[in-house]
Enzyme design. Structure first.
Site, PDB file in Angstrom:
ATOM      1  N   ASN A  10       9.858 -27.325  -1.399  1.00 11.53           N
ATOM      2  CA  ASN A  10      11.307 -27.395  -1.584  1.00 11.53           C
ATOM      3  C   ASN A  10      11.600 -28.662  -2.387  1.00 11.53           C
ATOM      4  OD1 ASN A  10      14.051 -27.542  -1.402  1.00 11.53           O
ATOM      5  ND2 ASN A  10      14.146 -27.830   0.821  1.00 11.53           N
ATOM      6  N   TRP A  11      11.835 -28.466  -3.680  1.00 14.08           N
ATOM      7  CA  TRP A  11      12.049 -29.628  -4.560  1.00 14.08           C
ATOM      8  C   TRP A  11      13.449 -30.229  -4.376  1.00 14.08           C
ATOM      9  CZ3 TRP A  11       9.779 -27.806  -9.983  1.00 14.08           C
ATOM     10  CH2 TRP A  11       8.389 -27.669  -9.870  1.00 14.08           C
ATOM     11  N   LYS A  12      14.315 -29.528  -3.671  1.00 18.35           N
ATOM     12  CA  LYS A  12      15.703 -29.994  -3.474  1.00 18.35           C
ATOM     13  C   LYS A  12      16.343 -30.313  -4.838  1.00 18.35           C
ATOM     14  CE  LYS A  12      14.411 -31.374   1.114  1.00 18.35           C
ATOM     15  NZ  LYS A  12      14.700 -32.144   2.300  1.00 18.35           N
ATOM     16  N   HIS A  96      19.152 -23.768   5.060  1.00 15.41           N
ATOM     17  CA  HIS A  96      18.499 -25.081   5.186  1.00 15.41           C
ATOM     18  C   HIS A  96      19.476 -26.048   5.855  1.00 15.41           C
ATOM     19  CE1 HIS A  96      16.820 -28.965   4.130  1.00 15.41           C
ATOM     20  NE2 HIS A  96      15.662 -28.339   3.961  1.00 15.41           N
ATOM     21  N   GLU A  98      20.343 -28.933   5.238  1.00 17.34           N
ATOM     22  CA  GLU A  98      21.238 -29.654   4.309  1.00 17.34           C
ATOM     23  C   GLU A  98      22.392 -28.766   3.855  1.00 17.34           C
ATOM     24  OE1 GLU A  98      18.087 -30.973   1.706  1.00 17.34           O
ATOM     25  OE2 GLU A  98      17.338 -32.209   3.348  1.00 17.34           O
ATOM     26  N   GLU A 165      12.614 -26.211  11.175  1.00 20.37           N
ATOM     27  CA  GLU A 165      12.660 -27.576  10.639  1.00 20.37           C
ATOM     28  C   GLU A 165      13.573 -28.423  11.508  1.00 20.37           C
ATOM     29  OE1 GLU A 165      11.794 -27.794   6.157  1.00 20.37           O
ATOM     30  OE2 GLU A 165      13.847 -27.098   6.352  1.00 20.37           O
ATOM     31  N   GLY A 171      12.574 -35.545   6.033  1.00 21.04           N
ATOM     32  CA  GLY A 171      12.656 -36.735   5.190  1.00 21.04           C
ATOM     33  C   GLY A 171      12.579 -38.055   5.944  1.00 21.04           C
ATOM     34  N   SER A 210       8.734 -33.502   7.246  1.00 23.24           N
ATOM     35  CA  SER A 210       7.741 -34.558   7.058  1.00 23.24           C
ATOM     36  C   SER A 210       6.292 -34.064   7.077  1.00 23.24           C
ATOM     37  CB  SER A 210       7.945 -35.677   8.085  1.00 23.24           C
ATOM     38  OG  SER A 210       9.206 -36.305   7.882  1.00 23.24           O
ATOM     39  N   GLY A 231       9.104 -30.794   1.710  1.00 27.27           N
ATOM     40  CA  GLY A 231      10.102 -31.407   0.838  1.00 27.27           C
ATOM     41  C   GLY A 231       9.487 -32.536   0.026  1.00 27.27           C
ATOM     42  N   GLY A 232       9.659 -33.768   0.505  1.00 29.42           N
ATOM     43  CA  GLY A 232       9.233 -34.962  -0.235  1.00 29.42           C
ATOM     44  C   GLY A 232       7.820 -34.882  -0.774  1.00 29.42           C
TER      45      GLY A 232
HETATM   46  P1  PGA Z   1      10.593 -33.167   4.066  1.00 31.37           P
HETATM   47  O1  PGA Z   1      11.679 -31.994   3.828  1.00 31.37           O
HETATM   48  O2  PGA Z   1       9.239 -32.547   3.897  1.00 31.37           O
HETATM   49  O3  PGA Z   1      10.908 -34.179   2.994  1.00 31.37           O
HETATM   50  O4  PGA Z   1      10.800 -33.690   5.436  1.00 31.37           O
HETATM   51  C1  PGA Z   1      11.457 -30.696   4.304  1.00 31.37           C
HETATM   52  C2  PGA Z   1      12.623 -29.804   3.974  1.00 31.37           C
HETATM   53  O5  PGA Z   1      13.761 -30.280   3.984  1.00 31.37           O
HETATM   54  O6  PGA Z   1      12.453 -28.608   3.707  1.00 31.37           O
END
Ligand code: PGA
Length: 248
Positions: A10-12, A96, A98, A165, A171, A210, A231-232
């Site tokens: 997930n590159w956001k 998600h 967010e 999640e 994050g 994470s 994500g990250g």
């Molecule tokens: P993260 O994000 O790996 O940076 O914790 C995961 C996500 O939001 O899908």
């Protein structure tokens, strides 16, 4: 045969097109053709979907990070599920945390987006997860099970994935204990099987929050984990490549 593992990036809201293309090409070099049970999926920002889809060919699948519940209409700035499909994607994240937090998406909206995705021929990846205060008060499993019942439409038939999640793990570098992940995933697989009629072998629950190269092995080793949503760590090809290695 090895268990199917989905490894989703997930590159956001990161990277410009040239950077995304470079990263996708780097990730391609880490895809192991022999690991047929590993499905790599990149979720770039929607403006990059078709470029990245063209660049990676069939070795990597593409997903969008969101879609609208309606097929078309006066929804300025939004992207529909048929548009996502048309751009070359096969998957789409819905719900998600967010999106739930910054766009006030309810379980009902997430369920409607899931149906729109399926109608467009996409596999929705339905995201759920508890807040820290819910975890600390011992209610995490109850809260997330309720979210699944609200977000996964009744009578859902087509293939879909669930992504667990924990909001507090996204994050932050914090990850639930291995026992807590397994307990949650067992409970969620049980809900999918008993309340949504999903066959056991089709009840895939991905873990996200994470995930990195250093914890991927122990997460993949859990019997109820069907993959990871990253994500990250997915923005660094080498790190994501190490996660792909752990999956295979
Ligand atoms: P993260 O994000 O790996 O940076 O914790 C995961 C996500 O939001 O899908």
């Amino acid at each position: 045969m090895a268990k199917k593992h989905y490894v989703m990036a997930n590159w956001k809201m990161n990277l410009l097109a040239q950077e995304g293309l470079a990263l996708a090409n780097d990730v391609l070099s880490y895809v192991n053709d022999d690991a047929k049970h590993v499905q790599t999926i990149l979720c770039p920002p929607s403006l990059m979907l078709s470029q990245i889809a063209d660049a990676v060919g069939s070795k990597i699948a593409i997903g969008a990070q969101d879609c609208h519940a309606e097929i078309s209409g006066a929804f300025t700035g939004n992207v529909s599920a048929p548009m996502v499909k048309d751009a070359g994607a096969d998957y789409v994240l819905v719900g998600h945390s967010e999106r739930r937090q910054y766009h006030a998406e309810s379980d009902e909206i997430v369920a409607n987006k899931s149906l729109a995705a399926i109608a467009a021929g996409l596999v929705p990846v339905i995201c759920v997860g508890e807040h820290l205060f819910e975890r600390e008060s011992g209610r995490a499993i109850d809260v997330v099970v309720a979210q699944v019942l609200g977000s996964v439409p009744e009578g859902i038939k087509a293939p879909f994935l669930l992504a667990y999640e924990p909001v507090w793990a996204i994050g932050t570098g914090k990850v639930p204990t291995i026992n807590d992940i397994e307990a949650m995933h067992e409970a969620l697989r049980d809900v999918l099987i008993t309340k949504r009629g999903v066959a056991s072998e089709d009840a895939h629950v991905l873990y996200g929050g994470s995930v990195k190269a250093s914890n991927a092995n122990e997460i993949f080793a859990l019997p109820s984990v069907g993959g990871v949503l990253v994500g990250g760590a997915s923005l660094k090809a080498e790190e994501f490549g190490a996660i792909l290695k752990a999956a295979s």
